[in-house]
Motif scaffolding. Structure first.
Motif, short mmCIF file in Angstrom:
data_model
loop_
_atom_site.label_atom_id
_atom_site.label_comp_id
_atom_site.label_asym_id
_atom_site.label_seq_id
_atom_site.Cartn_x
_atom_site.Cartn_y
_atom_site.Cartn_z
N VAL A 132 35.11 21.65 -51.49
CA VAL A 132 35.86 20.59 -52.11
C VAL A 132 37.32 21.06 -52.26
CG1 VAL A 132 35.41 21.35 -54.48
CG2 VAL A 132 35.81 18.93 -54.01
N ASP A 133 38.25 20.12 -52.17
CA ASP A 133 39.66 20.48 -52.13
C ASP A 133 40.10 21.34 -53.32
OD1 ASP A 133 40.91 17.36 -50.65
OD2 ASP A 133 40.06 19.16 -49.75
N SER A 134 39.54 21.08 -54.46
CA SER A 134 40.00 21.76 -55.67
C SER A 134 39.69 23.26 -55.69
CB SER A 134 39.40 21.09 -56.91
OG SER A 134 37.99 21.14 -56.87
N VAL A 135 38.82 23.73 -54.81
CA VAL A 135 38.47 25.15 -54.81
C VAL A 135 38.87 25.86 -53.52
CG1 VAL A 135 36.52 24.63 -56.32
CG2 VAL A 135 36.13 24.95 -53.86
N LYS A 136 39.44 25.15 -52.57
CA LYS A 136 39.83 25.78 -51.32
C LYS A 136 40.85 26.89 -51.56
CE LYS A 136 39.02 21.86 -48.22
NZ LYS A 136 39.64 20.83 -47.34
N GLY A 137 40.62 28.01 -50.90
CA GLY A 137 41.49 29.16 -51.08
C GLY A 137 41.13 30.03 -52.25
N ARG A 138 40.26 29.57 -53.12
CA ARG A 138 39.85 30.34 -54.29
C ARG A 138 38.37 30.74 -54.24
NH1 ARG A 138 39.84 28.11 -59.18
NH2 ARG A 138 39.50 25.97 -58.42
N PHE A 139 37.53 29.86 -53.73
CA PHE A 139 36.09 30.12 -53.67
C PHE A 139 35.69 30.41 -52.23
CE2 PHE A 139 34.65 27.37 -57.54
CZ PHE A 139 35.58 28.01 -58.34
N THR A 140 34.70 31.27 -52.07
CA THR A 140 34.15 31.59 -50.76
C THR A 140 32.63 31.57 -50.83
OG1 THR A 140 36.05 33.01 -50.22
CG2 THR A 140 34.07 33.24 -48.87
N ILE A 141 32.02 30.79 -49.97
CA ILE A 141 30.56 30.76 -49.88
C ILE A 141 30.12 31.65 -48.72
CG2 ILE A 141 30.45 28.73 -48.37
CD1 ILE A 141 28.01 27.81 -50.02
N SER A 142 29.03 32.34 -48.91
CA SER A 142 28.50 33.23 -47.87
C SER A 142 26.99 33.29 -47.98
CB SER A 142 29.12 34.63 -47.97
OG SER A 142 28.81 35.23 -49.21
N ARG A 143 26.38 33.90 -47.00
CA ARG A 143 24.92 33.97 -46.97
C ARG A 143 24.45 35.34 -46.52
NH1 ARG A 143 23.07 31.28 -41.23
NH2 ARG A 143 24.81 32.11 -40.00
N ASP A 144 23.27 35.69 -46.94
CA ASP A 144 22.56 36.86 -46.46
C ASP A 144 21.17 36.36 -46.08
OD1 ASP A 144 21.11 39.19 -46.02
OD2 ASP A 144 22.13 40.29 -47.61
N LEU B 122 28.40 32.52 -54.02
CA LEU B 122 29.65 31.82 -54.22
C LEU B 122 30.59 32.76 -54.96
CD1 LEU B 122 31.12 29.09 -53.77
CD2 LEU B 122 30.49 28.51 -56.13
N GLN B 123 31.55 33.30 -54.22
CA GLN B 123 32.57 34.15 -54.82
C GLN B 123 33.68 33.26 -55.35
OE1 GLN B 123 32.67 37.65 -55.14
NE2 GLN B 123 34.41 37.16 -56.45
N MET B 124 33.94 33.34 -56.63
CA MET B 124 34.92 32.48 -57.29
C MET B 124 36.04 33.36 -57.81
SD MET B 124 32.42 29.81 -59.31
CE MET B 124 31.82 31.08 -60.43
N ASN B 125 37.22 33.18 -57.23
CA ASN B 125 38.41 33.92 -57.64
C ASN B 125 39.44 32.96 -58.23
OD1 ASN B 125 37.31 36.32 -56.54
ND2 ASN B 125 38.20 35.87 -54.53
N SER B 126 40.40 33.54 -58.92
CA SER B 126 41.48 32.75 -59.52
C SER B 126 40.94 31.58 -60.32
CB SER B 126 42.45 32.26 -58.43
OG SER B 126 43.00 33.33 -57.70
N LEU B 127 39.97 31.87 -61.14
CA LEU B 127 39.30 30.81 -61.89
C LEU B 127 40.24 30.15 -62.89
CD1 LEU B 127 35.87 32.54 -62.33
CD2 LEU B 127 36.20 30.28 -61.34
#
Length: 126
Positions: free
Chosen positions: A61-73, A81-86
């Motif tokens: 979603v636009d509001s989290v672009k550049g701040r959140f990163t989704i990844s999988r194992d 969900l890595q959430m930075n610059s909260l």
């Protein structure tokens, strides 16, 4: 039985970081998406991010672009969900969910997702 277990929520200061985890079990379909959603008090659940298990395609979603990163194992059947610059406006209950509707999963509509975790609280405040 399908089970999604979320962890990693907590309370942080603005600008801080959290990493949410979602462990999926009992799901036998080959191709699916896992999404992260959040719900503010008194509001509808909204999509935050999603990722496929088969090609790693992601959406935010636009509001989290550049701040959140989704990844999988995939070996661990876990999505992160890595959430930075909260920001304080990120404060919500966060849920993970899974869907086999791979053609529409990227819309991140809650109605497209079939199974849900219990939710984990994220609070961002001074």
């Amino acid at each position: 039985q399908v089970q999604l277990v979320e962890s990693g929520g907590g309370s942080v200061q603005p600008g801080g970081s959290l990493r949410l985890s979602c462990a999926v079990s009992g799901f036998t379909m080959e191709r699916y998406y896992i999404g992260w959603f959040r719900q503010f008090p008194g509001k509808e659940r909204e999509g935050v991010s999603c990722i496929s298990n088969f090609d790693g395609r992601t959406k935010y979603v636009d509001s989290v672009k550049g701040r959140f990163t989704i990844s999988r194992d995939n070996a661990k059947n876990t999505v992160y969900l890595q959430m930075n610059s909260l920001k304080p406006e990120d404060t919500a209950v966060y849920y993970c969910a899974v869907t086999t509707q791979i053609t529409t999963a990227q819309d991140m509509g809650a109605w497209e997702y079939d199974y849900w975790g219990q939710g984990t609280q994220v609070t961002v405040s001074s």
